[in-house]
Design an enzyme around this catalytic site. Structure first.
Site, PDB file in Angstrom:
ATOM      1  N   LYS A   1      -4.416   1.425  14.782  1.00 46.41           N
ATOM      2  CA  LYS A   1      -4.350   1.918  13.395  1.00 46.41           C
ATOM      3  C   LYS A   1      -4.634   3.922  14.168  1.00 46.41           C
ATOM      4  O   LYS A   1      -5.421   3.986  14.986  1.00 46.41           O
ATOM      5  CB  LYS A   1      -4.510   2.112  12.728  1.00 46.41           C
ATOM      6  CG  LYS A   1      -6.748   2.124  12.353  1.00 46.41           C
ATOM      7  CD  LYS A   1      -6.316   0.640  11.190  1.00 46.41           C
ATOM      8  CE  LYS A   1      -7.798   0.440  11.544  1.00 46.41           C
ATOM      9  NZ  LYS A   1      -8.350  -0.269  10.338  1.00 46.41           N
TER      10      LYS A   1
ATOM     11  N   CYS B   1      -7.696 -11.086   0.992  1.00 49.99           N
ATOM     12  CA  CYS B   1      -7.721 -10.824   2.340  1.00 49.99           C
ATOM     13  C   CYS B   1      -7.502 -11.619   3.402  1.00 49.99           C
ATOM     14  O   CYS B   1      -8.127 -12.257   3.517  1.00 49.99           O
ATOM     15  CB  CYS B   1      -8.476  -9.657   3.111  1.00 49.99           C
ATOM     16  SG  CYS B   1      -8.640  -9.026   4.034  1.00 49.99           S
TER      17      CYS B   1
ATOM     18  N   CYS C   1     -14.803  -3.786   0.422  1.00 52.32           N
ATOM     19  CA  CYS C   1     -13.148  -3.831   0.172  1.00 52.32           C
ATOM     20  C   CYS C   1     -12.926  -5.153  -0.777  1.00 52.32           C
ATOM     21  O   CYS C   1     -13.753  -5.356  -1.564  1.00 52.32           O
ATOM     22  CB  CYS C   1     -12.818  -4.198   1.546  1.00 52.32           C
ATOM     23  SG  CYS C   1     -14.020  -5.936   1.830  1.00 52.32           S
TER      24      CYS C   1
ATOM     25  N   LYS D   1      -6.365   7.221  12.151  1.00 49.64           N
ATOM     26  CA  LYS D   1      -6.995   7.642  10.873  1.00 49.64           C
ATOM     27  C   LYS D   1      -6.961   8.976  10.815  1.00 49.64           C
ATOM     28  O   LYS D   1      -7.512  10.044  11.584  1.00 49.64           O
ATOM     29  CB  LYS D   1      -7.787   6.636  11.013  1.00 49.64           C
ATOM     30  CG  LYS D   1      -7.469   5.448  10.379  1.00 49.64           C
ATOM     31  CD  LYS D   1      -8.476   4.765   9.210  1.00 49.64           C
ATOM     32  CE  LYS D   1      -8.325   3.645   9.169  1.00 49.64           C
ATOM     33  NZ  LYS D   1      -9.200   2.459   8.627  1.00 49.64           N
TER      34      LYS D   1
ATOM     35  N   CYS E   1     -15.759  -8.716   5.686  1.00 51.57           N
ATOM     36  CA  CYS E   1     -14.987  -8.765   7.385  1.00 51.57           C
ATOM     37  C   CYS E   1     -16.217  -7.984   8.024  1.00 51.57           C
ATOM     38  O   CYS E   1     -16.876  -6.871   7.325  1.00 51.57           O
ATOM     39  CB  CYS E   1     -14.287  -8.621   7.998  1.00 51.57           C
ATOM     40  SG  CYS E   1     -13.144  -7.475   7.330  1.00 51.57           S
TER      41      CYS E   1
ATOM     42  N   CYS F   1     -13.930  -1.525   6.783  1.00 53.89           N
ATOM     43  CA  CYS F   1     -12.769  -1.188   5.250  1.00 53.89           C
ATOM     44  C   CYS F   1     -13.854  -0.095   4.755  1.00 53.89           C
ATOM     45  O   CYS F   1     -13.226   1.121   3.553  1.00 53.89           O
ATOM     46  CB  CYS F   1     -11.817  -2.152   4.976  1.00 53.89           C
ATOM     47  SG  CYS F   1     -10.566  -2.617   5.857  1.00 53.89           S
TER      48      CYS F   1
ATOM     49  N   ARG G   1      -2.118   6.816   9.857  1.00 52.37           N
ATOM     50  CA  ARG G   1      -2.507   6.092   8.537  1.00 52.37           C
ATOM     51  C   ARG G   1      -3.038   6.971   7.159  1.00 52.37           C
ATOM     52  O   ARG G   1      -2.320   7.915   7.613  1.00 52.37           O
ATOM     53  CB  ARG G   1      -3.438   5.049   8.412  1.00 52.37           C
ATOM     54  CG  ARG G   1      -3.581   4.149   9.202  1.00 52.37           C
ATOM     55  CD  ARG G   1      -2.593   3.049   8.229  1.00 52.37           C
ATOM     56  NE  ARG G   1      -2.979   1.471   9.607  1.00 52.37           N
ATOM     57  CZ  ARG G   1      -3.022   0.782   9.233  1.00 52.37           C
ATOM     58  NH1 ARG G   1      -4.068   0.593   7.988  1.00 52.37           N
ATOM     59  NH2 ARG G   1      -3.515  -0.366   9.957  1.00 52.37           N
TER      60      ARG G   1
ATOM     61  N   ARG H   1       1.021  -1.271   0.002  1.00 49.10           N
ATOM     62  CA  ARG H   1       0.278   0.320  -0.504  1.00 49.10           C
ATOM     63  C   ARG H   1       0.835   0.769  -0.151  1.00 49.10           C
ATOM     64  O   ARG H   1       1.981   1.311   0.918  1.00 49.10           O
ATOM     65  CB  ARG H   1      -1.218   0.021   0.869  1.00 49.10           C
ATOM     66  CG  ARG H   1      -1.856   0.898   1.340  1.00 49.10           C
ATOM     67  CD  ARG H   1      -2.970   1.109   2.512  1.00 49.10           C
ATOM     68  NE  ARG H   1      -3.537  -0.008   2.658  1.00 49.10           N
ATOM     69  CZ  ARG H   1      -3.967  -0.548   3.682  1.00 49.10           C
ATOM     70  NH1 ARG H   1      -3.857  -0.310   4.787  1.00 49.10           N
ATOM     71  NH2 ARG H   1      -4.665  -1.701   3.292  1.00 49.10           N
TER      72      ARG H   1
END
Length: 577
Positions: A221, A448, A442, A223, A487, A491, A158, A89
């Site tokens: 994380k 994934c 996603c 954001k 899931c 995302c 991120r 990424r």
């Protein structure tokens, strides 16, 4: 004016007692500032993978180890290791990319990334299907055009998001510059990255290698995003730290500050939940860097480092209370935040096709379904965009909805770009229902490792089935937001969609209804662990009712609450009730 307070003492002991740390925190502390044994893992010829610890450390380098789950069972039967490959990424603040960078990304994708790129829900690029031996050449290639992958994953800040609004050219430029500065300020120094991927020598230093992050970085994380009303394309309320631009007749005045958003949750764990950010005040542009420091510093110091499922900033806020958190942010800033200022969001989606900005430059936004850039028999996206990058002298902007804006096109260049758009049919997919144009998914299967069900590969056909229902009820042109995630981690930001699906098992999803059209309200579960037939029946019933009885200008998410299909979620803690 901001009220001045006594300045905060920002010094702290960056080490923590081992007994206060969970397993991942201890792993970070023992990693030698994220070096681990990555160098050794990369040259191990016996396997296509890296060690378990290095797999976790690689996330801080912007790299996920994955395997092809479509062939996992067959390889197990043949007693072969999984078909390991890696996702890379890119760090791309605000989603702005130059033509030279685009051409390099295209070249690397064709050489190492299975001839495709993905545009993510956070405005950056992902390479998939990269083999271990191709990691270094890919990152070296990015370095040639001043791109890297530092902190694109991992327990750190991120990629920083920024609204894309071609009409507001000057305002976008000013806000994007602040987003870039916030990104540069918040990322780790990552000497390990330069040593492992660029071959630089380790430098001796008398001071701490990571003066802000320490040895354990963030608890989870973090954001950050910048929104430019009236478009909430970044879903600012889903960010840990959001800045909402307030503009006046003389330009940018400052930002309302929103804190505590986050989508991730775990099924069957009611203590986890999505949460929307709260607006706590206003800061001027010059105070944006200090605000980033203060908020991240608070979460660094107070976030849960024992239980990763409880480590996001949203839980720190709910545990201690919003008023307490705001006061502590102000203590760290050394001044009180001003009162928040009025603003209005009227959309969270992209305007497709051609627009002309305030500065006279032209911009064209292309629908990239699911953000997947690849050559297909009916539409050669990779080839067409490469041809445009070779003659374009503006920028490319990745939108938070996984679409692409070819920006800052001059009058002289527009005819040639229009010809290439036609030749490669790059505008063709802008046809379709308003639902399709406002949908997002996603990546999920097969790459994934967290995915429980299909998402990206499933969305196009699923939307086609819903379009049949919409057509029958006369709703094809009515904008409705749809998000699918493979899931519960969210995302694709499914928990703020008017229709949200999260995967539970192959072919099974939770169906959520009632999110705010502008991303301003969480939705609520309507069906649990349901198959496609049950989901389509439920949507047929609710959309049909909506078509018959909706109010003027009423959105679907508002209607299902008014009609009693679901109760409004007033706070994250109510999501599972």
């Amino acid at each position: 004016m901001s009220q001045t307070l006594a300045p905060a003492d920002r010094s702290r002991d960056l080490s923590q007692p081992v007994e206060n740390l969970g397993p991942d925190e201890r792993m970070k502390a023992a990693s030698d500032q994220l070096r681990g044994t990555i160098q050794h893992s990369l040259i191990d010829p016996i396997t296509g993978s890296v060690s378990d610890v290095d797999t976790k450390l690689l996330k801080f380098h912007g790299i996920y180890q994955q395997d092809d789950r479509d062939v996992r069972d067959e390889r197990r039967r043949q007693k072969l290791e999984p078909a390991y490959q890696f996702m890379i990424r890119v760090r791309l603040p605000g989603g702005v990319c130059t033509p030279a960078q685009w051409l390099k990304l295209d070249e690397l994708a064709r050489s190492h990334g299975s001839e495709m790129l993905r545009l993510t829900t956070r405005q950056t690029f992902q390479f998939h299907w990269v083999l271990k031996d191709d990691l270094r050449p890919t990152l070296a290639g990015l370095h040639e055009v001043l791109l890297d992958t530092i902190a694109a994953c991992g327990d750190d800040s991120r990629g920083v998001m920024c609204s894309v609004n071609p009409h507001l050219s000057a305002l976008h430029a000013e806000v994007h510059e602040l987003a870039q500065r916030a990104s540069d300020r918040a990322i780790p120094r990552m000497r390990a990255y330069h040593e492992i991927w660029y071959g630089e020598e380790r430098l001796a230093s008398s001071g701490p290698e990571e003066p802000f992050y320490g040895a354990t970085y963030m608890p989870r994380k973090f954001k950050i995003g910048f929104a430019i009303p009236p478009v909430n394309d970044i879903d600012v309320y889903t960010q840990d730290l959001g800045f909402i631009a307030i503009a006046g007749k003389d330009g940018l005045e400052g930002f309302n500050v929103a804190i505590g958003g986050g989508m991730g949750r775990t099924d069957q764990a009611p203590s986890t939940y999505p949460r929307l950010a709260d607006v706590i005040g206003f800061v001027t542009p010059d105070n944006v860097p200090a605000t980033c420091d203060a908020v991240m510093e608070l979460q660094r110091d107070l976030g849960d480092r024992k239980d990763r499922a409880h480590a996001r900033f949203k839980y720190t806020i709910d545990d201690r209370g919003l008023d307490w958190i705001k006061a502590d942010i102000e203590r760290r800033l050394g001044f009180k935040l001003d009162a928040s200022r009025p603003y209005v969001f009227d959309s969270n989606r992209d305007t497709l096709g051609w627009q002309t900005g305030e500065d006279g430059h032209h911009h064209v936004t292309l629908l990239i379904e699911n953000g997947r850039l690849a050559n297909r028999p009916d539409r050669a996206l990779m080839d067409g965009l490469r041809a445009i990058a070779r003659i374009h002298d503006g920028t490319f902007r990745l939108t938070p909805n996984q679409n692409l804006t070819i920006a800052q096109i001059s009058d002289a260049k527009r005819p040639e770009i229009e010809r290439l758009l036609d030749e490669y049919r790059l505008l063709a997919s802008a046809e379709g229902s308003a639902l399709r144009l406002g949908s997002m998914a996603c990546v999920a299967l097969p790459t994934c490792g967290l995915a429980m069900a299909e998402s990206e590969r499933y969305l196009p056909s699923f939307v086609t089935r819903i379009e049949t229902i919409l057509g029958r009820h006369g709703l094809s042109d009515v904008p409705i937001t749809l998000r699918i995630s493979g899931c519960p981690n969210g995302c694709s930001r499914p928990y703020v969609a008017e229709i949200g699906l999260t995967g539970r098992a192959p072919g099974k999803y939770n169906l959520y209804l009632g999110g705010g059209f502008h991303g301003n309200r969480l939705n609520r579960m309507y069906l649990e662990n349901a198959g496609e037939a049950a989901i389509l029946d439920a949507l047929d019933a609710t959309l049909g009712h909506f078509a018959r009885e909706r109010g003027e200008h009423e959105h679907f998410g508002d209607f299902v609450i008014r009609a009693g299909y679901v109760k409004a979620v007033m706070a994250g803690r109510d999501f599972n009730s």
